[in-house]
Design an enzyme around this catalytic site. Structure first.
Site, PDB file in Angstrom:
ATOM      1  N   HIS A 121       0.826  -1.214   0.000  1.00  0.00           N
ATOM      2  CA  HIS A 121       0.000   0.000   0.000  1.00  0.00           C
ATOM      3  C   HIS A 121       0.859   1.263   0.000  1.00  0.00           C
ATOM      4  O   HIS A 121       0.518   2.250  -0.645  1.00  0.00           O
ATOM      5  CB  HIS A 121      -0.951  -0.005   1.202  1.00  0.00           C
ATOM      6  CG  HIS A 121      -2.047  -1.031   1.064  1.00  0.00           C
ATOM      7  ND1 HIS A 121      -2.575  -1.711   2.128  1.00  0.00           N
ATOM      8  CD2 HIS A 121      -2.695  -1.503  -0.018  1.00  0.00           C
ATOM      9  CE1 HIS A 121      -3.507  -2.551   1.700  1.00  0.00           C
ATOM     10  NE2 HIS A 121      -3.592  -2.445   0.403  1.00  0.00           N
TER      11      HIS A 121
ATOM     12  N   GLU B 137     -10.895 -17.649   8.564  1.00  0.00           N
ATOM     13  CA  GLU B 137      -9.502 -17.732   8.083  1.00  0.00           C
ATOM     14  C   GLU B 137      -8.575 -18.063   9.251  1.00  0.00           C
ATOM     15  O   GLU B 137      -7.454 -18.520   9.061  1.00  0.00           O
ATOM     16  CB  GLU B 137      -9.114 -16.400   7.426  1.00  0.00           C
ATOM     17  CG  GLU B 137      -8.258 -16.564   6.186  1.00  0.00           C
ATOM     18  CD  GLU B 137      -7.901 -15.244   5.519  1.00  0.00           C
ATOM     19  OE1 GLU B 137      -8.482 -14.192   5.863  1.00  0.00           O
ATOM     20  OE2 GLU B 137      -7.025 -15.262   4.634  1.00  0.00           O
TER      21      GLU B 137
END
Ligand code: 6MZ
Length: 355
Positions: free
Chosen positions: A65, A220
């Protein structure tokens, strides 16, 4: 398995910033290194590492990012990611990304998304259809499709688990405003060890009440309470489902919620210890709706064809079964009925190759 690459495919779980070409990431990192913003050698090592824990994956995303979050780069990576999926013979792509705000460069969530849309519009190598057929807006690069590849693209806006309720709500409102440029739904993603379900629920409920489709990263990591709460919310799809227990499978199956399966991602992050015990096998046997996806083809150095061949090799699927599995993904898309019909025709015309 040379038949997998030309086979039409549907991709429903792909994160924009996880799907950047290594070459692009390295090129961008080198420029930032020259400007002294980052230490290129450190970045190079991280980018080229192939084996990553879930924790390391999220550290890598922070790095990515830093490298990619300006308007021009967002436009570029969107273009490249869609081109790469088209080369893979993906005929329908649901691309997800987290709208980002960065005041220091004048970026708002909206301007981030406008940069994504600009990327979609800038593709000339393939025909990109990303606005609903009923929309009057015409694409400057829309062609007749004759002899050219065509890819349908729809967008999901992701809520990162680090966000507040307010920020998540802002994303949902943006999604509602951007429906006329191909936004069809909301994804909840980000580090599963961060954030609480109750923080995101108001925004997700608001999205659902306003007819946006919802897909959730669920299970997850082991988090039984959250998994049950997520299933009770009845999302339109879930991703991963690695740590589901019997009661979760029961609920998921009774609600017929399709599962986005990301084999390499689950194995590399060790969410699943070995491919032969992956839940793909059980879901496939139970004829539960599932769709093979890449997750982050850049981060996990994979392709959608590679994910299909992994499934074929690991679970003994034949050519005809694999084609039927790929085609069954149509029902799990968040596309308009007209697009689903078109996809049906595309698969039907390819089917003689896969009998
Ligand atoms: C959870 C993930 C993910 O949105 O900046 N993301 N979230 N689990 C995963 N499995 C490995 N892979 C990617 O793309 C990158 C963002 O997508 C989410 C994370 O929030 C990551 O920061 P965008 O385009």
């Amino acid at each position: 398995m040379e038949w997998i690459h030309p086979m039409p495919k549907i991709e429903l779980h792909a994160h924009l910033n996880g799907s950047i070409r290594d070459s692009t990431l390295l090129e961008l990192a080198r420029v930032l290194g020259e400007k002294g913003v980052i230490e290129f050698a450190d970045v190079e090592n991280v980018i080229q590492k192939n084996d990553r824990s879930l924790d390391e994956v999220f550290k890598l995303f922070d790095l990515i990012h830093m490298i990619t979050t300006d308007h021009q780069t967002v436009t570029r990576i969107t273009r490249e990611v869609v081109q790469d999926f088209a080369v893979e013979n993906v005929v329908y792509l649901e691309l997800r990304t987290t709208p980002k705000r960065n005041d220091s460069i004048g970026m708002s969530k909206r301007s981030y998304m406008e940069a994504v849309i600009k990327g979609l519009r800038s593709i000339s190598e393939v025909d990109v259809e990303f606005v609903a057929a009923t929309d009057s807006e015409k694409l400057h690069n829309s062609c007749d499709g004759v002899g050219r590849k065509k890819i349908y693209v729809r967008l999901l806006l992701s809520i990162d688990r680090r966000e507040t309720t307010e920020s998540a709500m802002e994303t949902v409102k943006l999604a509602l405003e951007m429906r006329n440029v191909g936004v069809v739904g909301i994804d909840l993603s980000g580090n599963p060890l961060v954030g609480e379900w109750s923080t995101f629920l108001p925004a997700l409920q608001f999205a659902k009440d306003n007819d946006l489709y919802i897909t959730l990263h669920s299970g997850e990591v082991p988090n039984p309470k959250e998994i049950q709460a997520m299933l009770d919310f009845k999302p339109h799809r879930v991703g991963h489902a690695c740590f589901f227990k019997d009661q979760d499978w029961e609920k998921l199956k009774s609600f017929r919620i399709p599962v986005e399966i990301c084999l390499s991602s689950n194995i590399i992050t060790k969410s699943i210890s070995s491919i032969d015990i992956h839940h793909f096998a059980d879901l496939y046997k139970a004829k539960h709706p599932l769709i093979i996806c890449t997750d982050d083809f850049g981060v996990f150095s994979t392709t959608l064809s590679n994910e299909y061949s992994l499934a074929v090799r690991s679970f003994g699927l034949g050519k005809r079964e694999t084609f039927a599995l790929a085609k069954s993904g149509i029902d799990a898309t968040f596309a308009e009925d007209e697009v689903k019909q078109q996809l049906g025709l595309i698969f039907d015309s390819a089917s003689p190759e896969y009998v």
